[in-house]
Enzyme design. Structure first.
Site, mmCIF file in Angstrom:
data_model
loop_
_atom_site.group_PDB
_atom_site.id
_atom_site.type_symbol
_atom_site.label_atom_id
_atom_site.label_comp_id
_atom_site.label_asym_id
_atom_site.label_seq_id
_atom_site.Cartn_x
_atom_site.Cartn_y
_atom_site.Cartn_z
ATOM 1 C CD GLN A 104 -2.829 1.400 2.324
ATOM 2 O OE1 GLN A 104 -2.171 1.639 3.325
ATOM 3 N NE2 GLN A 104 -4.168 1.055 2.211
ATOM 4 C CE1 TYR A 178 -2.997 9.331 7.283
ATOM 5 C CE2 TYR A 178 -4.036 7.374 6.646
ATOM 6 C CZ TYR A 178 -3.434 8.283 7.628
ATOM 7 O OH TYR A 178 -3.451 7.724 8.801
ATOM 8 N NE ARG A 230 -8.560 -0.260 2.727
ATOM 9 C CZ ARG A 230 -8.712 -0.288 4.173
ATOM 10 N NH1 ARG A 230 -7.934 0.463 4.986
ATOM 11 N NH2 ARG A 230 -9.241 -1.239 4.623
ATOM 12 N N GLY A 322 -8.723 -7.091 9.185
ATOM 13 C CA GLY A 322 -7.825 -6.220 9.777
ATOM 14 C C GLY A 322 -7.424 -6.857 11.214
ATOM 15 N NE ARG A 323 -10.612 -3.417 14.373
ATOM 16 C CZ ARG A 323 -11.557 -2.518 14.472
ATOM 17 N NH1 ARG A 323 -11.761 -2.143 15.468
ATOM 18 N NH2 ARG A 323 -12.745 -2.720 13.550
HETATM 19 C C1 LIG Z 1 -3.181 -1.210 13.757
HETATM 20 C C2 LIG Z 1 -4.018 -0.712 12.484
HETATM 21 C C3 LIG Z 1 -3.321 -0.178 11.574
HETATM 22 C C4 LIG Z 1 -3.831 0.407 10.159
HETATM 23 N N1 LIG Z 1 -3.360 0.848 9.159
HETATM 24 C C5 LIG Z 1 -4.020 1.243 8.086
HETATM 25 C C6 LIG Z 1 -3.111 1.417 7.103
HETATM 26 O O1 LIG Z 1 -1.931 1.564 7.147
HETATM 27 N N2 LIG Z 1 -3.788 1.693 5.846
HETATM 28 C C7 LIG Z 1 -5.131 1.575 5.511
HETATM 29 O O2 LIG Z 1 -5.509 1.805 4.569
HETATM 30 N N3 LIG Z 1 -5.893 1.227 6.734
HETATM 31 C C8 LIG Z 1 -5.159 1.189 8.146
HETATM 32 N N4 LIG Z 1 -6.122 0.513 9.033
HETATM 33 C C9 LIG Z 1 -7.416 0.357 8.705
HETATM 34 C C10 LIG Z 1 -7.599 -1.214 8.595
HETATM 35 O O3 LIG Z 1 -7.204 -1.527 7.324
HETATM 36 C C11 LIG Z 1 -9.065 -1.443 8.573
HETATM 37 O O4 LIG Z 1 -9.877 -0.956 7.365
HETATM 38 C C12 LIG Z 1 -9.903 -1.315 9.778
HETATM 39 O O5 LIG Z 1 -9.262 -1.810 10.767
HETATM 40 C C13 LIG Z 1 -11.115 -1.985 10.030
HETATM 41 O O6 LIG Z 1 -11.134 -3.523 9.757
HETATM 42 P P1 LIG Z 1 -11.159 -4.556 10.857
HETATM 43 O O7 LIG Z 1 -12.413 -4.412 11.647
HETATM 44 O O8 LIG Z 1 -11.205 -5.867 10.220
HETATM 45 O O9 LIG Z 1 -9.994 -4.187 11.793
HETATM 46 C C14 LIG Z 1 -5.432 0.285 10.072
HETATM 47 C C15 LIG Z 1 -6.181 -0.485 11.204
HETATM 48 C C16 LIG Z 1 -5.332 -0.835 12.472
HETATM 49 C C17 LIG Z 1 -6.117 -1.776 13.437
#
Ligand SMILES: Cc1cc2nc3c(=O)[nH]c(=O)nc-3n(C[C@H](O)[C@H](O)[C@H](O)COP(=O)(O)O)c2cc1C
Length: 376
Positions: A104, A178, A230, A322-323
């Site tokens: 990314q 961003y 995205r 993600g999480r």
């Molecule tokens: C620790 C962490 C770091 C993240 N860093 C990014 C990132 O670098 N780029 C991005 O597009 N989203 C980032 N996100 C958002 C996740 O990609 C995702 O959209 C969000 O956590 C919701 O999904 P989930 O419920 O499966 O965690 C981040 C989320 C978390 C928890």
């Protein structure tokens, strides 16, 4: 595997010619854990490697494309050829475990802390401050047209480095506030030149980045190479991105021959705020608009195998975790083996080493209230 989950494990052939083994991606997540020189660290390699066995595609945390776009302490870079060896190790670690590796790439714009960017010069589409979440950031400086064109080329250069490092693709980070998002948003983009003033002009920068990246791929990639995009579908601010803006974005992106569109939400089932009269979730509205023209990835709070099944049944091509995949790196394998009832949905306070999570990310997980479900 319980056959009811078969839909999650269908391979998918992307437009570029790359086939993914299944419909589950690891969502991009910053780890704050690079080396001090912003190269990829050993801890990060181990963390990604642990999570690349099972998902069809791993999207890495965002890598900045130029020094003025560095938004995270310890968020690795891609703005110089010196980064290629570390990026190559990362791509190889992911691919060795069977997943496709997607880098990314982003520019942080007004969300960059002044101490992380050269001369504390925080830049954006326009000199607008005040968005929640930017902390005590100064009012950013509006980029000149020459600087904008240079950043567009930086996205291309980072793409070339991703190709040379052996990644299978790049994802353009047009979400989460961003720089690409800042240009699209009527809140942060108050320009009156070719890059702002109307919806069409607010699309100029995002589309120029897409075109530049596609051009670099055509020139440099010797094998099929994924380009995904995205975006965040809505903003709370007024003015701000509405669903109707987003559907216009989606219409043009759908014509750009991308491999996928990735809708960034914290909750897959979140409903539109404004801009459409629709009681369905945002993702369903977007999916309907896109039709079959480009695969759509949905994400957000998909904790269990049944959540994932319900999400994929909306017609989205893929889901991202993600999480959930930090909390349980074996999430996908467990479903594959019929052990979905054993998926961990809360993080244990003593599980850092067992889960192979780098120390800075672990600190964030434990200290930031309400972000991760933590077991008492
Ligand atoms: C620790 C962490 C770091 C993240 N860093 C990014 C990132 O670098 N780029 C991005 O597009 N989203 C980032 N996100 C958002 C996740 O990609 C995702 O959209 C969000 O956590 C919701 O999904 P989930 O419920 O499966 O965690 C981040 C989320 C978390 C928890």
């Amino acid at each position: 595997m319980n056959t009811k989950y078969t839909a999650l494990f269908q391979p998918i052939l992307l437009r570029s010619g790359i086939q993914l083994d299944n419909r589950i991606a690891m969502a991009p997540m910053t780890t704050w854990s690079s080396n001090d020189d912003y190269t990829v660290s050993d801890e990060e390699i181990a963390y990604y490697s642990r999570r690349s066995n099972g998902v069809g595609m791993v999207i890495t945390g965002c890598a900045y494309v130029t020094a003025s776009g560095k938004a995270f302490q310890g968020g690795f870079g891609s703005d110089h050829d010196d980064f290629i060896p570390g990026l190559r190790r990362l791509a190889s670690a992911i691919k060795e475990q069977g997943a496709k590796a997607v880098l990314q790439i982003f520019h942080g714009g007004r969300k960059c802390p002044p101490e992380l960017v050269p001369n504390g010069d925080v830049v954006s589409a326009s000199a607008v401050s005040g968005e929640p979440g930017t902390g005590s950031n100064p009012v950013p400086r509006a980029l000149t047209e020459t600087e904008i064109q240079s950043i567009i080329r930086d996205f291309g250069e980072s793409t070339r480095r991703a190709i040379e490092a052996g990644f299978d693709g790049v994802e353009l980070h047009g979400a989460n506030g961003y720089l690409i998002h800042q240009f699209f948003s009527p809140y942060t983009n108050r320009r009156e030149d070719q890059y702002g003033g109307s919806l069409e002009k607010r699309l100029s920068f995002p589309l120029a980045v897409v075109d530049e990246v596609k051009k670099v791929v055509a020139e440099h990639a010797k094998q099929p190479f994924i380009v995904g995009y995205r975006f965040s579908p809505e903003e709370p601010e007024t003015p701000g991105i509405t669903m109707s803006d987003t559907l216009a974005l989606v219409d043009v992106l759908a014509k750009k021959e991308l491999d996928y569109l990735h809708v960034s939400t914290l909750e897959f089932w979140s409903a539109p705020r404004r801009g459409v009269e629709d009681t369905r979730s945002r993702i369903e509205v977007i999916k309907e608009r896109v039709g079959e023209s480009v695969p759509v990835i949905g994400v957000g709070s998909i904790s269990t195998a049944d959540d994932a099944l319900k999400a994929i049944q909306t017609g989205v091509s893929m889901i991202a975790l993600g999480r959930e995949i930090i909390i349980d790196p074996d999430w996908v394998e467990k479903v594959k083996l019929g052990k979905e009832s054993e998926i961990e949905t809360k993080i244990k306070k003593d599980a850092k080493s067992h889960l192979v999570v780098p120390a800075p990310l672990w600190k964030m997980i434990i200290n930031r209230t309400g972000w991760f479900p933590i077991e008492d």
